[in-house]
Write an enzyme that holds these catalytic residues in place. Structure first.
Site, PDB file in Angstrom:
ATOM      1  N   LYS A   1      28.320  14.000  52.597  1.00 15.08           N
ATOM      2  CA  LYS A   1      29.235  14.581  51.605  1.00 15.08           C
ATOM      3  C   LYS A   1      29.701  15.970  52.077  1.00 15.08           C
ATOM      4  O   LYS A   1      29.094  16.576  52.969  1.00 15.08           O
ATOM      5  CB  LYS A   1      28.543  14.669  50.248  1.00 15.08           C
ATOM      6  CG  LYS A   1      27.295  15.552  50.218  1.00 15.08           C
ATOM      7  CD  LYS A   1      26.491  15.348  48.933  1.00 15.08           C
ATOM      8  CE  LYS A   1      25.268  16.257  48.892  1.00 15.08           C
ATOM      9  NZ  LYS A   1      24.396  15.960  47.746  1.00 15.08           N
TER      10      LYS A   1
ATOM     11  N   TYR B   1      34.636  49.499  52.386  1.00 19.85           N
ATOM     12  CA  TYR B   1      35.042  49.589  50.978  1.00 19.85           C
ATOM     13  C   TYR B   1      33.900  50.130  50.125  1.00 19.85           C
ATOM     14  O   TYR B   1      32.736  49.756  50.313  1.00 19.85           O
ATOM     15  CB  TYR B   1      35.400  48.201  50.444  1.00 19.85           C
ATOM     16  CG  TYR B   1      36.724  47.672  50.907  1.00 19.85           C
ATOM     17  CD1 TYR B   1      37.910  48.341  50.638  1.00 19.85           C
ATOM     18  CD2 TYR B   1      36.789  46.460  51.593  1.00 19.85           C
ATOM     19  CE1 TYR B   1      39.135  47.823  51.044  1.00 19.85           C
ATOM     20  CE2 TYR B   1      38.005  45.930  51.999  1.00 19.85           C
ATOM     21  CZ  TYR B   1      39.182  46.626  51.724  1.00 19.85           C
ATOM     22  OH  TYR B   1      40.372  46.110  52.124  1.00 19.85           O
TER      23      TYR B   1
END
Ligand SMILES: *Cc1c(COP(=O)(O)O)cnc(C)c1O
Length: 370
Positions: free
Chosen positions: A40, A261
């Site tokens: 999957k 940041y």
């Protein structure tokens, strides 16, 4: 310049290691138990088109996907073999499943009714797996539904149950009391159903709980891709992923400078920062800001400052300057740092690291059938 030369971040997937891990699971469970493969999410982000044919060539016959579209994609690369869709069908989807020879996992009375109705429409019996909920309260038939099915087998008319399965909540915790509880519930409910179907309980970690948990078929996913099915213990699986990014720039820093940041890292002494071409858009989780590590020439270098979309800053002050130059590689996953370890630094699990790997890496497959 060729794409391989101008690329700045590289994901290398060792298909042979994945096949070796599947064989390792097969040895673990022995010849009487079938080892399927859970493929999957495009083989946990690693690429089903390359991996699934290699597993099929090695002898894997049964594949589990989550959705019908994943099943259709896998059917294109494995013309033979059983593909089971864990999510099962919703209204209108049954015809797509038979068209692509996908077998549903039936999780609810509604899905059973839908599949039985589809079998009636086609006037032929249709295979299906039945999923029993034994303690996750996620997908699966609950205990009253199992009792109904046992009392009224006509509810399954037109359906050939080929597999009865369940899924474990705490298998990665050896000794968790929920493990023997779910085992007992699964044994009792599957006996109550009394179907002539094979049984399956084990995903990766469950397999290592012992032979009592193997039944007829096991469903490893994570272990195939090299994640550790035994957290806290040595990993019995082989690593299958290498993730590297090039350094774009190296700069000198000193107090009182800050990095990135939010100025979340304050430089405390004269040193050097390497800026690498990898960020959260590539699946390097922002939660690894100021916590994660990379490796340069096998030496650990810490992430300093916030991880941004395309860039991550590493403190390379401890390395000799000539070892850290623009164009040199920083490794995030590979020898010396597993996906599980990176996951720990990012406060998540290896599964999420692999399935979040970004699309802009230059992907390179090693080994495999094609
Ligand atoms: C994802 C999944 C698996 C595989 O689990 P791993 O822990 O990756 O081995 C097996 N069974 C079901 C029902 C799943 O959803």
């Amino acid at each position: 310049m060729a794409a391989t030369d101008r690329a700045t971040a590289f994901l290398t997937i060792d298909v042979d290691a994945i096949v070796a891990n599947w064989r390792r699971i097969r040895i673990e469970v022995g010849p009487k138990v079938e080892a399927a493969a859970v493929v999957k999410a495009d083989c946990y982000g690693l690429g089903g088109a390359r991996i699934v044919p290699a597993l099929a060539a090695a002898g894997c016959r049964t594949f589990f996907v989550a959705t019908i579209d994943e099943g259709i994609a896998i059917r294109k690369v494995v013309p033979e073999g059983v593909i089971l869709v864990l999510g099962g069908p919703l209204d209108g989807a049954a015809a797509d499943m038979t068209e692509h020879r996908l077998t549903p996992v039936l999780n609810s009375p509604e899905q059973i009714a839908l599949w039985a109705g589809h079998a009636q429409t086609l006037s032929r019996p249709l295979d299906a797996a039945l999923h029993l909920d034994t303690g996750m309260s996620r997908l699966g038939l609950d205990t009253p539904t199992v009792a109904c099915l046992a009392a009224d087998p006509s509810l399954l008319s037109g359906i050939t149950p080929t597999l009865v399965m369940s899924h474990m909540a705490c298998a990665d915790e050896l000794g968790h009391p929920k493990n023997p509880e779910q085992l007992a519930t699964f044994t009792a409910l599957s006996q109550q159903l009394g179907l002539n179907a094979r049984l399956s309980l084990g995903a990766s970690s469950t397999i290592f709980l012992g032979a009592g948990y193997h039944f007829d078929l096991v469903r490893p996913g994570a272990a195939l891709y090299g994640l550790n099915p035994l957290p806290g213990q040595p990993n019995p699986m082989t690593s299958a992923v290498r993730l590297e990014a090039k350094i774009l720039q190296v700069r000198d820093v000193d107090t009182p400078m800050t990095v990135g940041y939010g100025a979340s890292h304050r430089v405390s002494a004269r040193g050097r920062i390497a800026v690498a071409a990898v960020g959260y858009a590539d699946g390097l989780f922002r939660s690894a800001s100021n916590r994660g590590f990379g490796l340069i020439g096998g030496k650990r270098v810490p992430v300093v400052g916030r991880i941004s979309m395309d860039l991550t800053t590493f403190d390379v002050s401890a390395l000799p300057p000539d070892a850290v130059q623009p164009g040199a590689l920083i490794q995030l996953i590979g020898h010396g740092q597993s996906a599980d370890e990176l996951a720990g630094q990012a406060q998540t699990i290896g599964y999420e690291i692999l399935t979040a790997l970004g699309r802009r890496y230059l992907r390179n497959y090693e080994g495999g059938a094609c």
